[in-house]
Every structure is written in C-alpha cells, then in structure tokens.
Design a protein around this motif. Structure first.
Motif, PDB file in Angstrom:
ATOM      1  N   LYS A   5       0.816  -1.220   0.000  1.00 35.11           N
ATOM      2  CA  LYS A   5       0.000   0.000   0.000  1.00 35.11           C
ATOM      3  C   LYS A   5       0.848   1.268   0.000  1.00 35.11           C
ATOM      4  O   LYS A   5       0.514   2.231  -0.674  1.00 35.11           O
ATOM      5  N   ASP A   6       1.934   1.273   0.777  1.00 37.31           N
ATOM      6  CA  ASP A   6       2.793   2.456   0.828  1.00 37.31           C
ATOM      7  C   ASP A   6       3.343   2.784  -0.551  1.00 37.31           C
ATOM      8  O   ASP A   6       3.400   3.939  -0.948  1.00 37.31           O
ATOM      9  N   PHE A   7       3.760   1.757  -1.279  1.00 41.84           N
ATOM     10  CA  PHE A   7       4.330   1.988  -2.601  1.00 41.84           C
ATOM     11  C   PHE A   7       3.267   2.501  -3.569  1.00 41.84           C
ATOM     12  O   PHE A   7       3.530   3.400  -4.363  1.00 41.84           O
ATOM     13  N   LYS A   8       2.063   1.964  -3.479  1.00 44.78           N
ATOM     14  CA  LYS A   8       0.966   2.459  -4.328  1.00 44.78           C
ATOM     15  C   LYS A   8       0.689   3.930  -4.031  1.00 44.78           C
ATOM     16  O   LYS A   8       0.528   4.739  -4.943  1.00 44.78           O
ATOM     17  N   LYS A   9       0.632   4.280  -2.752  1.00 45.19           N
ATOM     18  CA  LYS A   9       0.409   5.675  -2.376  1.00 45.19           C
ATOM     19  C   LYS A   9       1.545   6.551  -2.884  1.00 45.19           C
ATOM     20  O   LYS A   9       1.320   7.673  -3.338  1.00 45.19           O
ATOM     21  N   ILE A  11       3.356   6.011  -5.506  1.00 43.60           N
ATOM     22  CA  ILE A  11       3.177   6.156  -6.957  1.00 43.60           C
ATOM     23  C   ILE A  11       2.158   7.256  -7.243  1.00 43.60           C
ATOM     24  O   ILE A  11       2.391   8.127  -8.091  1.00 43.60           O
ATOM     25  N   TYR A  12       1.025   7.245  -6.538  1.00 39.66           N
ATOM     26  CA  TYR A  12       0.015   8.295  -6.720  1.00 39.66           C
ATOM     27  C   TYR A  12       0.603   9.666  -6.385  1.00 39.66           C
ATOM     28  O   TYR A  12       0.380  10.644  -7.094  1.00 39.66           O
ATOM     29  N   ASN A  51       4.882  17.434  -1.335  1.00 45.41           N
ATOM     30  CA  ASN A  51       5.456  16.110  -1.071  1.00 45.41           C
ATOM     31  C   ASN A  51       5.636  15.834   0.419  1.00 45.41           C
ATOM     32  O   ASN A  51       5.440  14.706   0.869  1.00 45.41           O
ATOM     33  N   PHE A  52       6.009  16.855   1.177  1.00 40.07           N
ATOM     34  CA  PHE A  52       6.170  16.652   2.615  1.00 40.07           C
ATOM     35  C   PHE A  52       4.862  16.203   3.244  1.00 40.07           C
ATOM     36  O   PHE A  52       4.797  15.182   3.921  1.00 40.07           O
ATOM     37  N   VAL A  53       3.818  16.968   3.020  1.00 42.79           N
ATOM     38  CA  VAL A  53       2.530  16.644   3.631  1.00 42.79           C
ATOM     39  C   VAL A  53       2.032  15.288   3.152  1.00 42.79           C
ATOM     40  O   VAL A  53       1.628  14.445   3.947  1.00 42.79           O
ATOM     41  N   PHE A  54       2.090  15.044   1.862  1.00 37.85           N
ATOM     42  CA  PHE A  54       1.579  13.783   1.319  1.00 37.85           C
ATOM     43  C   PHE A  54       2.419  12.597   1.790  1.00 37.85           C
ATOM     44  O   PHE A  54       1.882  11.581   2.220  1.00 37.85           O
ATOM     45  N   LEU A 104      13.026  12.498 -17.075  1.00 39.85           N
ATOM     46  CA  LEU A 104      14.106  11.528 -16.893  1.00 39.85           C
ATOM     47  C   LEU A 104      14.710  11.637 -15.495  1.00 39.85           C
ATOM     48  O   LEU A 104      14.880  10.627 -14.807  1.00 39.85           O
ATOM     49  N   VAL A 105      15.002  12.843 -15.064  1.00 36.41           N
ATOM     50  CA  VAL A 105      15.601  13.056 -13.742  1.00 36.41           C
ATOM     51  C   VAL A 105      14.663  12.585 -12.634  1.00 36.41           C
ATOM     52  O   VAL A 105      15.086  11.898 -11.698  1.00 36.41           O
ATOM     53  N   LEU A 106      13.383  12.916 -12.747  1.00 36.62           N
ATOM     54  CA  LEU A 106      12.433  12.517 -11.703  1.00 36.62           C
ATOM     55  C   LEU A 106      12.236  11.005 -11.648  1.00 36.62           C
ATOM     56  O   LEU A 106      12.084  10.430 -10.566  1.00 36.62           O
ATOM     57  N   ILE A 107      12.270  10.357 -12.782  1.00 30.77           N
ATOM     58  CA  ILE A 107      12.152   8.896 -12.808  1.00 30.77           C
ATOM     59  C   ILE A 107      13.371   8.236 -12.175  1.00 30.77           C
ATOM     60  O   ILE A 107      13.249   7.269 -11.417  1.00 30.77           O
ATOM     61  N   ILE A 108      14.548   8.771 -12.458  1.00 29.75           N
ATOM     62  CA  ILE A 108      15.784   8.208 -11.900  1.00 29.75           C
ATOM     63  C   ILE A 108      15.724   8.152 -10.378  1.00 29.75           C
ATOM     64  O   ILE A 108      16.110   7.165  -9.754  1.00 29.75           O
ATOM     65  N   TYR A 109      15.198   9.200  -9.771  1.00 33.94           N
ATOM     66  CA  TYR A 109      15.208   9.293  -8.313  1.00 33.94           C
ATOM     67  C   TYR A 109      13.975   8.695  -7.629  1.00 33.94           C
ATOM     68  O   TYR A 109      13.939   8.605  -6.406  1.00 33.94           O
ATOM     69  N   PHE A 110      13.007   8.268  -8.362  1.00 32.13           N
ATOM     70  CA  PHE A 110      11.746   7.792  -7.793  1.00 32.13           C
ATOM     71  C   PHE A 110      11.930   6.635  -6.796  1.00 32.13           C
ATOM     72  O   PHE A 110      11.498   6.720  -5.641  1.00 32.13           O
TER      73      PHE A 110
END
Length: 124
Positions: A5-9, A11-12, A51-54, A104-110
């Motif tokens: 569930k954490d990973f799904k959240k 991803i969202y 991102n912090f709050v979420f 590309l940069v955001l995917i690398i760090y995901f």
C-alpha cells in the motif's frame, strides 16, 4: 508481484507531484518567461511542500511534527540538490526538450526516494 500500500500511495503521490511540477514549470516558462534552471528550482520548492505533507501524513501515515519536518528537509536538500545537478549536467550536454529531461531526472530518483523515505518514516 504484490505492491504494498505504501508503494501504491507513493506512486500516486509521484504522479500528482509530477503534474504539479510540470504545471509550475509551464507557468514559469510561459507566463513569467524565466530561464529553465530557475523554473526547475521554483518547481522543486513548490513540490517540496506538497510532497512533505503527502509523504509523511498520507503515504507513511506518520505525524506531521517538527522532527519529521527536519528529517524531510535534510532528505529533500540531499535529493533535490543531486536532482538539480543531474538536470544541469543533462541539459548542458543534450539538445533534448526541458520536459523530457525533467521527466528523466524525476524517474531516476523515484525508487531511491521511496526506499529512503520508507526507512526514515518506518512504522515502529
């Protein structure tokens, strides 16, 4: 393979954060006519608060408090600084589109971010 569930959240969160990042970039590029590197920095700052709050409250179901905020600031400074330098390196050595480079940069760090945040906010 089961995705927890954490990973799904996460991803969202990443999808919404990406859309927010792109919208802020579009506004900075087109409306305010700022340079790409400045648009990237502004987008990082805006997405930080989302991102912090979420991440803390929704993804990892942890309390919003000063300790978690400080941990998130440290985490963000490390990751976003490295993301920015990777962005600059790719942008300076490539003729690719700004949004392609950002993606590309955001995917690398995901994945790296998820593993690190999960460790920081691991449920006791």
């Amino acid at each position: 393979m089961l995705i927890n569930k954490d990973f799904k959240k996460f991803i969202y969160q990443a999808i919404i954060s990406y859309i927010l990042f792109i919208l802020v970039s579009l506004i900075c590029l087109n409306l305010f006519e700022l340079e790409q590197k400045n648009c990237f920095i502004i987008s990082i700052i805006v997405s930080f608060f989302y991102n912090f709050v979420f991440s803390v409250k929704i993804t990892f179901n942890t309390r919003l408090n000063l300790k978690n905020f400080i941990n998130y600031i440290i985490f963000t400074l490390i990751f976003r600084t490295s993301e920015y330098f990777i962005f600059i390196i790719i942008r300076n050595n490539s003729d690719n589109n700004y949004f392609l480079i950002v993606t590309l940069v955001l995917i690398i760090y995901f994945i790296i971010k998820f593993i690190t945040l999960r460790t920081i906010y691991k449920k006791k």
